[in-house]
Design an enzyme around this catalytic site. Structure first.
Site, short mmCIF file in Angstrom:
data_model
loop_
_atom_site.label_atom_id
_atom_site.label_comp_id
_atom_site.label_asym_id
_atom_site.label_seq_id
_atom_site.Cartn_x
_atom_site.Cartn_y
_atom_site.Cartn_z
N LYS A 168 0.87 -1.18 0.00
CA LYS A 168 0.00 0.00 0.00
C LYS A 168 0.90 1.22 0.00
O LYS A 168 1.45 1.62 1.03
CB LYS A 168 -0.91 -0.02 1.23
N SER A 368 -8.67 -0.46 -4.65
CA SER A 368 -8.88 -0.09 -3.26
C SER A 368 -10.38 -0.08 -2.99
O SER A 368 -11.05 -1.09 -3.15
CB SER A 368 -8.20 1.25 -2.95
#
Length: 566
Positions: A168, A368
């Site tokens: 991430k 996401s």
């Protein structure tokens, strides 16, 4: 006095419009609109731009229309993302397979700029023309990702971010000075996967070995004569010469017609569902995901947003309509708010429980939060070049206390509550606050992984291996079970019809359905279809100020940066 000759000419012209051969025309230099305008103002602004659905519908109808002889498309600029380009390539190929002439032309494929994706789209056409002064910037694919850690340190700003997990990368932009090993691995694979797709497409379209295409990419940008010699274009020609050749092939009496106008003119009665006719509902979500209503900025360059209220209302309306037999959810989003994503996720579940199959069609980006809302669907469809995944979470703040000190700015505060200033950028998190941040991150990540595992029929352990914040191309996600099918919006609609047991030409109806008059009247309740109609945002570059005033912006499930491949 009526001019009889003029009347005859008008009647003759009207008859020829109905019977004359057609050359379908499309200008892609301003891009396409993928999804309905969010509001009446946006509808007016976008009136002259073609809509993806109209283009796909026109090409589909043109395949079987004996009047349609050819397709000529102007390609240029850099306004089409890779996934949409792949959808158009498939539509053009089907048009070609029906025996129709297809011609792509451009003044330049990247004049001192990128031209790889526009040219990749052009290689689906039978003939490619390039203006003699134009270039072919078939230069490949690259990712550039800035790291601001050292600059922030010099400015006296301390980034305080945490994430789940190592792929991430939103926090890396502020926390790191260069790639971490995982960040490098992910970026290299994205570029490689997209590069493989582009090389294969160009090679197939131009009848060249893939090794030869790679050599030409490494030589590019190419001048027009170099592109012609290499077999990448068929002729160097100006617009008038291109159109003269197309008219010669289609017949002197052939008329030009924009694809979108042709689509709207064809079979109007077929497109408008009869009162008792079963339909497919199309719900479209474009932009960052946020709480509240969907919206669009009036300022140029500002994207639309996906409001949880608007999308949830659309799903409720579709699920409660007896004539809706299946739902196609088109997603083009880098994510955003976790809570808003969860609200939409719940409505997808409820729609399925109401007996409505849900098919997700991913656009250029569905990552996401954009993947979170797709996870519970019956089937996820993406293009090979779609960017998806990024199953992870990030949260934090920049701490500007040192910067204020350097500027000689004092700061007083009064607070009631141990954590009243927890989110203030003027001080760091305390140890107890960091504990709460990590609890939040663990909760969101575990929930994300669990919902993906449930929706995709995978174990949580397998999803964690694929997750950890990593972004995948649609091709790689398909290999790993995060995506079920490769294809575009048309294919998703086809799957939805099959799942619902409807005919291949069953109509598609957009949701939410709110008329201009509906927008003017006050809503009677939160179940009223006008209650969640889209809004116009005029904040534009003042988004930061808007956020300080309490308006939501972004969120912990947001893919960092700009990830559209063009």
């Amino acid at each position: 006095m009526v001019d009889a000759g003029a009347v005859v000419d008008l009647l003759k012209d009207a008859r020829e419009r109905r019977t004359a051969p057609l050359i379908l025309e499309l200008d892609l230099t301003d891009g396409l609109i993928d999804g309905p305008p969010a509001d009446p103002v946006s509808a007016v602004i976008s009136m002259r731009r073609a809509h993806l659905r109209d283009v796909l519908g026109g090409l589909r109808k043109g395949r079987s229309d004996p009047r349609v002889k050819a397709l000529v498309v102007r390609i240029g600029g850099n306004r089409i993302g890779l996934a949409v380009a792949q959808e158009l390539r498939a539509a053009v190929q089907a048009f070609r397979d029906a025996g129709k002439l297809t011609v792509a032309w451009a003044e330049s494929f990247g004049e001192t700029g990128r031209g790889t994706v526009p040219y990749y789209l052009a290689t689906a056409f039978e003939r490619i023309y390039l203006q003699p002064s134009g270039d072919l910037a078939l230069t490949g694919v690259a990712l550039e990702e800035p790291f601001f850690n050292e600059a922030l340190e010099k400015a006296g700003i301390t980034p305080r971010f945490a994430k789940r997990h190592e792929y991430k990368t939103a926090a890396n932009t502020f926390m790191e000075r260069s790639y971490t090993p995982e960040h490098r691995e992910m970026s290299d694979r994205i570029v490689s996967s997209i590069g493989e797709q582009l090389v294969a497409g160009v090679a197939a379209g131009r009848g060249l070995p893939e090794d030869r295409v790679r050599e030409l990419i490494d030589r590019a940008p190419l001048l027009g004569p170099e592109a012609l010699e290499a077999g990448l274009v068929d002729r160097l020609a100006y617009r008038d010469e291109v159109y003269a050749e197309v008219r010669a092939a289609a017949g002197a009496e052939a008329r030009l017609r924009y694809v979108a106008r042709y689509n709207r003119a064809q079979g109007v009665s077929k497109r408008i569902p009869r009162p008792q006719q079963d339909v497919i509902a199309l719900i479209q979500g474009h932009g960052q995901i946020r709480l509240g209503r969907s919206g669009r900025s009036l300022l140029p360059g500002q994207s639309a947003s996906i409001g949880s209220d608007t999308i949830a209302a659309a799903f409720r309306a579709a699920a409660g309509d007896d004539k809706v037999k299946a739902i196609v959810f088109r997603i083009d989003s880098p994510g955003g708010s976790y809570v808003a994503s969860d609200t939409i996720w719940r409505e997808v579940i409820l729609a399925r429980e109401a007996g409505k199959p849900v098919v997700v069609s991913m656009g250029n980006v569905a990552a996401s939060g954009g993947y979170f809302v797709a996870a519970p669907a019956d089937t996820i469809v993406a293009q090979p070049g779609t960017l998806t995944g990024s199953i992870g979470v990030v949260f934090g703040k920049p701490v500007v206390g040192d910067l204020l000190d350097r500027l000689g700015i004092g700061l007083g505060s009064a607070e009631h509550g141990a954590h009243a200033r927890m989110y203030a950028p003027t001080r760091d998190f305390t140890d107890e606050e960091w504990s709460r941040v990590n609890t939040f991150l663990d909760r969101v990540y575990d929930d994300f992984v669990g919902k993906v595992a449930e929706g995709r029929g995978l174990s949580p352990e397998r999803v964690h291996d694929l997750a950890r914040g990593r972004v995948w191309t649609g091709a790689d996600a398909h290999e790993r079970g995060l995506v079920d099918e490769l294809g575009g919006l048309s294919y998703a609609v086809e799957l939805a019809r099959k799942k619902a047991g409807l005919a291949a030409d069953a109509p598609v109806r957009s949701y939410p359905r709110v008329s201009p008059l509906d927008r003017l009247r006050p809503a009677e309740s939160s179940d009223d279809r006008t209650a969640a109609s889209a809004r116009v945002d005029a904040w534009g570059p003042l988004t930061g100020v808007a956020t300080r005033l309490g308006l939501p912006s972004g969120g912990p499930l947001l893919l960092p940066g700009s990830w559209e491949i063009r």
